[in-house]
Design an enzyme around this catalytic site. Structure first.
Site, PDB file in Angstrom:
ATOM      1  N   SER A  61       0.797  -1.229   0.000  1.00  0.00           N
ATOM      2  CA  SER A  61       0.000   0.000   0.000  1.00  0.00           C
ATOM      3  C   SER A  61       0.829   1.279   0.000  1.00  0.00           C
ATOM      4  CB  SER A  61      -0.959   0.024   1.189  1.00  0.00           C
ATOM      5  OG  SER A  61      -0.244   0.196   2.394  1.00  0.00           O
ATOM      6  N   LYS A  99       0.915   4.807   6.649  1.00  0.00           N
ATOM      7  CA  LYS A  99       0.208   5.625   5.651  1.00  0.00           C
ATOM      8  C   LYS A  99       0.761   7.048   5.649  1.00  0.00           C
ATOM      9  CE  LYS A  99      -2.626   2.246   4.885  1.00  0.00           C
ATOM     10  NZ  LYS A  99      -2.455   1.420   3.735  1.00  0.00           N
TER      11      LYS A  99
END
Length: 185
Positions: A61, A99
């Site tokens: 990701s 993230k």
């Protein structure tokens, strides 16, 4: 003179008093080295327990910025995050996500035509790959980030599970800001 010093050394090596004294000195030196090692070990553990943390990236990701199985070191006790910071998040299921912060408290986030806008300005993250699409019908845009929360995205937008699915993230769930990454695998 050299022969005399060799004789003296040999005599010292067989003399029980000198042998005991040398053995005691070696034990003392070993104890000092062990104590120094333990002190360094305790300091490193203390640093990681109170000021830093370590985690791994699980999945793609954050590609191309971070890769699957990269080790990341984060700084704890940071309560101020800004857009662009990469953070480690504690998820309710026990997972740790890594993230990028896109928006902070008070910012308005909108996703339109595969682009993301913060406060009406298009956000371009040079590291980001893939299309930025809304992923959940439960989250409506424009979305205003509430106090003590952030909006996060993975750099690999098409495979990332992030604020587009889970909503904004509370600051208290952020473990820390990523400072270093190590690509071992």
């Amino acid at each position: 003179m050299e022969i005399e010093s060799i004789k003296q050394k040999v005599l010292e090596d067989v003399d029980p008093v000198v042998k005991k004294k040398k053995a005691k000195e070696r034990r003392k030196q070993r104890l000092i080295v062990i104590m120094q090692f333990l002190l360094v070990f305790v300091v490193i553990i203390g640093l990681f327990h109170f000021f830093m943390g370590i985690s791994t990236v699980d999945g793609g990701s954050m590609y191309p910025t971070l890769h699957d199985k990269n080790i990341v070191i984060y700084e704890r006790h940071n309560s101020e995050y800004k857009a662009g910071d990469i953070v480690a998040l504690d998820m309710p299921n026990g997972d740790v996500y890594v993230k990028r912060v896109i928006a902070v408290a008070g910012d308005t986030v909108n996703i339109d035509r595969e682009k993301i806008y913060v406060n009406g300005e298009e956000v371009t993250t040079p590291q980001a790959v893939g299309k930025t699409e809304a992923k959940s019908d439960k989250i409506t845009y424009p979305l205003t980030v509430e106090d003590k929360q952030v909006f996060v995205l993975g750099d690999n937008r098409e495979v990332s599970r992030d604020s587009r699915e889970i909503g904004t993230v509370k600051i208290k769930n952020i473990k820390g800001k990523i400072r270093w990454s190590i690509g071992i695998f």
